[in-house]
Design an enzyme around this catalytic site. Structure first.
Site, PDB file in Angstrom:
ATOM      1  N   TYR A   1       0.857  -1.182   0.000  1.00 35.78           N
ATOM      2  CA  TYR A   1       0.000   0.000   0.000  1.00 35.78           C
ATOM      3  C   TYR A   1       0.896   1.235   0.000  1.00 35.78           C
ATOM      4  O   TYR A   1       1.389   1.669   1.039  1.00 35.78           O
ATOM      5  CB  TYR A   1      -0.887  -0.043   1.243  1.00 35.78           C
ATOM      6  CG  TYR A   1      -2.019   0.928   1.222  1.00 35.78           C
ATOM      7  CD1 TYR A   1      -1.860   2.219   1.698  1.00 35.78           C
ATOM      8  CD2 TYR A   1      -3.264   0.557   0.718  1.00 35.78           C
ATOM      9  CE1 TYR A   1      -2.924   3.114   1.689  1.00 35.78           C
ATOM     10  CE2 TYR A   1      -4.327   1.441   0.703  1.00 35.78           C
ATOM     11  CZ  TYR A   1      -4.149   2.716   1.188  1.00 35.78           C
ATOM     12  OH  TYR A   1      -5.199   3.599   1.167  1.00 35.78           O
TER      13      TYR A   1
ATOM     14  N   TYR B   1      -4.595   5.655  -7.397  1.00 34.88           N
ATOM     15  CA  TYR B   1      -4.839   5.411  -5.977  1.00 34.88           C
ATOM     16  C   TYR B   1      -6.260   4.892  -5.808  1.00 34.88           C
ATOM     17  O   TYR B   1      -7.211   5.667  -5.675  1.00 34.88           O
ATOM     18  CB  TYR B   1      -4.642   6.699  -5.176  1.00 34.88           C
ATOM     19  CG  TYR B   1      -4.864   6.534  -3.682  1.00 34.88           C
ATOM     20  CD1 TYR B   1      -5.647   7.443  -2.973  1.00 34.88           C
ATOM     21  CD2 TYR B   1      -4.272   5.495  -2.986  1.00 34.88           C
ATOM     22  CE1 TYR B   1      -5.828   7.315  -1.609  1.00 34.88           C
ATOM     23  CE2 TYR B   1      -4.452   5.359  -1.613  1.00 34.88           C
ATOM     24  CZ  TYR B   1      -5.225   6.276  -0.928  1.00 34.88           C
ATOM     25  OH  TYR B   1      -5.398   6.156   0.416  1.00 34.88           O
TER      26      TYR B   1
END
Lengths: 385, 150
Positions: free
Chosen positions: A287, A337
């Protein structure tokens, strides 16, 4: 009968993935994007909405409106808050719902029109909350963004371990190189170290290239039991193991250990449930809301010694063809994202060997990890051991 | 709970109100657990270390060191437009807890992790009580009161 964590190993598999175009799409609502991704995922799985009996949604308008709009009547449903850490949590919940028999086939849907709606992840909009429980203790000082939280973590990390931005730059530069091989990535032009150093700061010491992109897009996954998966046309990707650990008591301020303790615990739990070792991991999806998080994840999981990831990542180690390819899609820094969802889809595509030019050769175990005030990790494979 | 100072934020939990009231009176109040002794900030209804409700307030000495800092080059809201670029720091008090704050009286190149600083309590543009920190020399004999004027 108690379901033990070993009983969860490979209980469920991802049988469908779907992604929309990523970019600036002002004509689409979050539900439109989620529905688009769901349609892709259903087509990928060879299923229809009437095959779906479980639903978990994130960042769409709400579970009621989405289910009603898209013809889903769930036996099991959940909606989680719009934080990136919830991608991993959602997938874990879907596995548990299937394993307990609450439902058989779960659609996980993420739809985000934040770019067109003007979200900045720092002005109090939807997004991850870091130490934001008492705005009177942070906002009067101008502290108001997750990026600043990570900038401060990297500031301290530089001081503590002797790292500089020159080494950190390898993260965005490498992921941009990966994105060039990914037709779905938003940013594909190469970045050089000179480009990086010349680029503007957002919250110093982090540059714009250290920040995830903000784009519109949708992502969906279909998860079902490993048994049912065998009947379907798509290549099933078993979810072998996972783990989760909160750091909620220690995340009001940048944590002294960069969350290494929690990341280590989550890694161990995930590997144990999956019946694999860290060395078995062929590729890592981290992430990457901000570049330093890649360093902290590599150290926390133990791929690199603590305080050394900024050196460990050099010389192509995290690039395709290297020892541990990371974020082969370009990740949040270059693909888009999608708050972790896209990274999980990339894990699945790698294991199906469908990644074309960016394929990790012979990929058989891919790990997803998210380091945040709740740390999660998921181990995907090609077969249940 | 009625508090002494109005702040332009949604209603705060009572312990936050106590903290801000302390600042408005020139006192840097932080919490310590009466059961296990751990000091903590931000203030909470329970001790983060042991879970006890026996959290108490005490007045911190105001001495600390910079734990980390970052400089904003982007305004995340119209109220910050005139501030950019500006620095936010985390200061670790000698008693243990950490605070989000700003550093005053220091050039950017002086700012580093570990720099010794001392609290100065004041008031922000919107009336919110603030605690900011100023670098101090490492001289152990201070020649000024622990807190600057408001």
């Amino acid at each position: 009968m108690t379901i033990t964590s070993a009983g969860l190993r490979g209980a469920a598999a991802v049988v469908g993935v779907g992604t929309t175009t990523f970019g600036v799409m002002p004509g689409y609502s979050a539900d439109d994007l989620g529905g688009w991704a769901l349609q892709e995922a259903l087509g990928d799985a060879g299923l229809t909405v009437k095959d779906i009996d479980g639903l978990i949604v994130n960042r769409v308008s709400g579970y009621e409106a989405f289910a009603a709009s898209y013809g889903i009547e769930p036996r099991w449903v959940a909606e989680l808050p719009p934080h990136g850490r919830m991608a991993g949590i959602s997938i874990q919940m879907a596995v548990m719902a299937v394993q307990t028999g609450m439902c058989e086939t779960v659609a996980l849907v993420y739809g985000n029109n934040g770019k067109s709606a003007g979200a900045t992840y720092g002005g109090g909009d939807a997004g991850d909350g870091y130490g934001s429980a008492a705005p009177a203790l942070t906002q009067p000082y101008g502290m108001t963004s997750p990026g600043a939280f990570y900038a401060m973590m990297f500031d301290r990390y530089q001081h503590q371990f002797g790292a500089t931005s020159n080494e950190l730059a390898t993260v965005p530069i490498t992921f941009r190189r990966h994105a060039a091989l990914n037709p779905g990535a938003v940013m594909r032009d190469p970045i050089t170290l000179d480009d990086y150093r010349a680029s503007r700061f957002i919250v110093e010491p982090l540059h714009v290239y250290d920040y995830c992109l903000i784009n519109d897009g949708g992502v969906a996954l279909i998860v079902t039991s490993t048994e049912r998966a065998r009947d379907l046309a798509s290549i099933p990707v078993p979810i072998l193991g996972f783990g989760q650990q909160g750091q909620l008591l220690a995340s009001e301020h940048p944590p002294r250990d960069y969350w290494h303790g929690a990341i280590d615990a989550v890694g161990r739990r995930s590997y144990a449930m999956a019946g694999v070792r860290r060395d078995d991991v062929d590729g890592l999806m981290v992430y990457d809301n901000f570049s330093p998080n890649v360093l902290f994840a590599l150290e926390g999981l133990g791929f690199s010694p603590v305080g050394e990831a900024f050196r460990w990542i050099q010389d192509g180690r995290i690039a395709l063809g290297g020892e541990l390819p990371v974020n082969t899609s370009g990740g949040h820094l270059s693909e888009s994202y999608m708050q972790g969802w896209g990274l999980n889809v990339e894990a699945v595509r790698q294991l199906r060997h469908q990644c074309g030019d960016r394929q990790i050769v012979d990929a058989s175990i891919i790990q997803y990890v998210c380091s945040a005030p709740v740390v999660t990790s998921i181990i995907y494979g090609r077969e249940v051991r | 709970m009625k508090h002494l100072v109005e702040v332009p934020f949604p209603p705060a939990a009572s312990q936050v109100v106590t903290y801000l009231d302390g600042l408005s009176q020139g006192r840097l109040l932080v919490q310590r657990c009466g059961a296990c002794g751990e000091a903590q900030m931000p203030p909470r209804p329970r001790c983060a270390a042991c879970g006890s409700e026996a959290v108490e307030w005490f007045e911190a000495a105001g001495r600390g060191r910079i734990f980390a800092s970052g400089t904003f080059h982007k305004a995340y809201g119209p109220q910050y437009r005139n501030w950019v670029p500006y620095m936010v720091a985390i200061v670790e008090l000698e008693e243990g807890p950490r605070l989000v704050t700003n550093i005053i009286g220091a050039a950017p190149e002086e700012i580093r992790v570990g720099l010794a600083v001392r609290a100065e309590i004041g008031v922000g543009d919107d009336g919110t009580p603030l605690v900011r920190f100023r670098p101090v020399s490492e001289d152990p004999a201070p020649s000024e009161p622990p807190f600057g004027g408001g």
